[in-house]
Design an enzyme around this catalytic site. Structure first.
Site, PDB file in Angstrom:
ATOM      1  N   ILE A 154       0.832  -1.204   0.000  1.00 17.72           N
ATOM      2  CA  ILE A 154       0.000   0.000   0.000  1.00 17.72           C
ATOM      3  C   ILE A 154       0.867   1.253   0.000  1.00 17.72           C
ATOM      4  O   ILE A 154       0.617   2.206  -0.744  1.00 17.72           O
ATOM      5  CB  ILE A 154      -0.966  -0.011   1.189  1.00 17.72           C
ATOM      6  CG1 ILE A 154      -1.939  -1.183   1.079  1.00 17.72           C
ATOM      7  CG2 ILE A 154      -1.734   1.305   1.278  1.00 17.72           C
ATOM      8  CD1 ILE A 154      -2.820  -1.376   2.298  1.00 17.72           C
ATOM      9  N   THR A 231      -4.717   5.916   6.952  1.00 14.81           N
ATOM     10  CA  THR A 231      -5.689   4.950   6.438  1.00 14.81           C
ATOM     11  C   THR A 231      -5.323   3.544   6.892  1.00 14.81           C
ATOM     12  O   THR A 231      -5.822   2.568   6.335  1.00 14.81           O
ATOM     13  CB  THR A 231      -5.740   4.989   4.898  1.00 14.81           C
ATOM     14  OG1 THR A 231      -4.405   4.838   4.383  1.00 14.81           O
ATOM     15  CG2 THR A 231      -6.339   6.291   4.399  1.00 14.81           C
ATOM     16  N   SER A 232      -4.475   3.437   7.911  1.00 13.24           N
ATOM     17  CA  SER A 232      -3.993   2.129   8.354  1.00 13.24           C
ATOM     18  C   SER A 232      -4.752   1.650   9.582  1.00 13.24           C
ATOM     19  O   SER A 232      -5.734   0.915   9.470  1.00 13.24           O
ATOM     20  CB  SER A 232      -2.493   2.186   8.625  1.00 13.24           C
ATOM     21  OG  SER A 232      -1.993   0.901   8.942  1.00 13.24           O
ATOM     22  N   ARG A 233      -4.326   2.046  10.773  1.00  7.86           N
ATOM     23  CA  ARG A 233      -5.004   1.693  12.012  1.00  7.86           C
ATOM     24  C   ARG A 233      -5.009   2.908  12.928  1.00  7.86           C
ATOM     25  O   ARG A 233      -4.016   3.633  13.040  1.00  7.86           O
ATOM     26  CB  ARG A 233      -4.314   0.509  12.713  1.00  7.86           C
ATOM     27  CG  ARG A 233      -4.549  -0.842  12.052  1.00  7.86           C
ATOM     28  CD  ARG A 233      -6.008  -1.252  12.142  1.00  7.86           C
ATOM     29  NE  ARG A 233      -6.258  -2.578  11.588  1.00  7.86           N
ATOM     30  CZ  ARG A 233      -6.604  -2.818  10.343  1.00  7.86           C
ATOM     31  NH1 ARG A 233      -6.698  -1.818   9.494  1.00  7.86           N
ATOM     32  NH2 ARG A 233      -6.856  -4.047   9.931  1.00  7.86           N
ATOM     33  N   ASP A 257      -9.088   7.968   8.175  1.00 10.62           N
ATOM     34  CA  ASP A 257     -10.095   6.955   7.853  1.00 10.62           C
ATOM     35  C   ASP A 257     -10.239   5.960   8.997  1.00 10.62           C
ATOM     36  O   ASP A 257     -11.110   5.090   8.942  1.00 10.62           O
ATOM     37  CB  ASP A 257      -9.715   6.218   6.569  1.00 10.62           C
ATOM     38  CG  ASP A 257     -10.789   5.243   6.125  1.00 10.62           C
ATOM     39  OD1 ASP A 257     -11.948   5.671   6.012  1.00 10.62           O
ATOM     40  OD2 ASP A 257     -10.473   4.056   5.898  1.00 10.62           O
ATOM     41  N   GLU A 262     -12.494   3.391  17.486  1.00 13.09           N
ATOM     42  CA  GLU A 262     -13.583   3.278  16.513  1.00 13.09           C
ATOM     43  C   GLU A 262     -14.505   2.091  16.759  1.00 13.09           C
ATOM     44  O   GLU A 262     -15.649   2.077  16.290  1.00 13.09           O
ATOM     45  CB  GLU A 262     -13.024   3.189  15.097  1.00 13.09           C
ATOM     46  CG  GLU A 262     -12.293   1.903  14.777  1.00 13.09           C
ATOM     47  CD  GLU A 262     -11.709   1.909  13.372  1.00 13.09           C
ATOM     48  OE1 GLU A 262     -11.991   0.975  12.618  1.00 13.09           O
ATOM     49  OE2 GLU A 262     -10.965   2.853  13.032  1.00 13.09           O
ATOM     50  N   HIS A 294     -13.534   4.209   8.165  1.00 16.12           N
ATOM     51  CA  HIS A 294     -12.792   2.997   7.801  1.00 16.12           C
ATOM     52  C   HIS A 294     -13.292   2.412   6.477  1.00 16.12           C
ATOM     53  O   HIS A 294     -13.634   1.231   6.377  1.00 16.12           O
ATOM     54  CB  HIS A 294     -12.908   1.954   8.915  1.00 16.12           C
ATOM     55  CG  HIS A 294     -11.743   1.021   8.982  1.00 16.12           C
ATOM     56  ND1 HIS A 294     -11.206   0.579  10.162  1.00 16.12           N
ATOM     57  CD2 HIS A 294     -10.996   0.439   8.005  1.00 16.12           C
ATOM     58  CE1 HIS A 294     -10.191  -0.236   9.925  1.00 16.12           C
ATOM     59  NE2 HIS A 294     -10.045  -0.329   8.619  1.00 16.12           N
ATOM     60  N   GLN A 295     -13.298   3.253   5.458  1.00 18.97           N
ATOM     61  CA  GLN A 295     -13.822   2.841   4.170  1.00 18.97           C
ATOM     62  C   GLN A 295     -12.762   2.773   3.076  1.00 18.97           C
ATOM     63  O   GLN A 295     -13.094   2.505   1.914  1.00 18.97           O
ATOM     64  CB  GLN A 295     -14.935   3.791   3.716  1.00 18.97           C
ATOM     65  CG  GLN A 295     -14.453   5.199   3.361  1.00 18.97           C
ATOM     66  CD  GLN A 295     -15.568   6.110   2.917  1.00 18.97           C
ATOM     67  OE1 GLN A 295     -16.274   6.662   3.750  1.00 18.97           O
ATOM     68  NE2 GLN A 295     -15.743   6.280   1.605  1.00 18.97           N
TER      69      GLN A 295
END
Length: 331
Positions: A154, A231-233, A257, A262, A294-295
């Protein structure tokens, strides 16, 4: 044999049912696996779970007591799974090792561009027929520096896009990636990357040693006008410290994200409820912050690959085969 699939989004269900057709009966549930819903799995040898499932010791014990022997998680990350407890209970745990890296990398860039060019604010204004440009001034990213923390598949896809923008590339990882080196990336210590990059994007897994990788000290070392994207964790960033920096007026923009608390929020409709998470409530009020739920992985291609791999993991389990996707082997 019926497989019970937890946490199924409406868009996913046809893909899941089509992938399992001819192999196994499948029952899709829109509820997520946690301590309250774990008893539903009673009598099902195999279940599948989503990225935000609770697979801690209490849940695993309920699953094992109910006859579950195999859990196929539809995600790459496994920080939500107590692997030691799973092994003790004789559970086989499998995950999706890889799927489209472009889905996440492209979404990371969507967040970066949204905060840089004030897209959300501009869209909100025009809906109210307010066409002023005041407060929407962005900046060219061409010629600036992108810092990529984690240069796996990624991170490499993200770096390729940055290269296409004409950006200088800095990288940080345990090992240098030849593909990134070929793009002109220069690997530097984390501290140098944070201090030098105009745009910082996180692409590392959440492990004990990476939790709060971006802590108060890391945030302080970043440029005042930097853009930060995750956008990872969520646990990679100390969110309370981030809120403190944002309150001080720092950073051009932050695109998230993922969020470290969450679970129980993302993928649910909480619009009619009081927000109990004060940190998240404060975070979303900043005009230079964009938070999504988280999309990043959520494209037809990526979800299709995730589902196909999940089917293979289940069929491998039934056949007694072990692949690289298995985190805890069959007892």
């Amino acid at each position: 044999m019926e497989i019970l699939v937890f946490g199924v989004q409406a868009d996913e269900q046809p893909l899941i049912e089509r992938a399992f057709a001819g192999h196994l009966d499948v029952r899709c549930l829109d509820v997520f696996l946690n301590e309250d819903t774990a008893p539903i799995a009673h009598g099902h040898e195999t279940i599948s779970t989503s990225v935000n499932a609770d697979l801690g010791t209490p849940v695993l014990e309920v699953l094992a007591a109910g006859g579950t022997r195999m859990v196929a998680q539809r995600s790459t990350g496994f920080n939500n799974i107590d692997l030691e407890a799973a092994e003790r209970l004789g559970l086989t745990i499998a995950r999706v090792t890889t799927y489209s890296p472009y889905a996440v990398a492209e979404f990371a860039w969507a967040l970066a561009m949204a905060v840089n060019r004030r897209i959300v604010r501009a869209s909100t204004r025009t809906r109210d027929f307010d066409f002023r440009l005041h407060g929407l001034l962005g900046r060219d990213l061409h010629g600036r520096t992108a810092g990529v923390l984690g240069t796996g598949r990624i991170g490499t896809a993200f770096a390729r896009i940055a290269h296409g923008f004409g950006m200088e590339l800095l990288g940080w990882d345990a090992a240098e990636n030849p593909e990134c080196l070929a793009l002109g990336m220069r690997y530097v210590p984390r501290e140098e990357l944070l201090a030098s990059a105009d745009l910082i994007s996180l692409h590392v897994p959440l492990l004990p040693e990476t939790r709060h990788l971006i802590d108060s000290a890391a945030l302080t070392s970043m440029r005042d006008d930097a853009i930060l994207v995750n956008t990872s964790r969520g646990g990679l960033i100390d969110t309370a410290a981030l809120v403190g920096e944002l309150r001080a007026g720092r950073f051009t923009g932050v695109g998230l994200d993922v969020y470290e608390a969450e679970a129980g929020l993302f993928f649910f409709d909480r619009s009619l409820e009081a927000v109990e998470d004060d940190t998240l409530a404060r975070l979303v009020t900043f005009p230079n912050v964009v938070v999504t739920s988280h999309q990043a992985y959520y494209t037809r291609e990526a979800v299709g690959q995730i589902v196909d791999t999940t089917v293979r993991n289940v069929l491998d389990y039934r056949a007694g085969r072990r692949s690289e996707n298995v985190l805890v082997p069959r007892s």
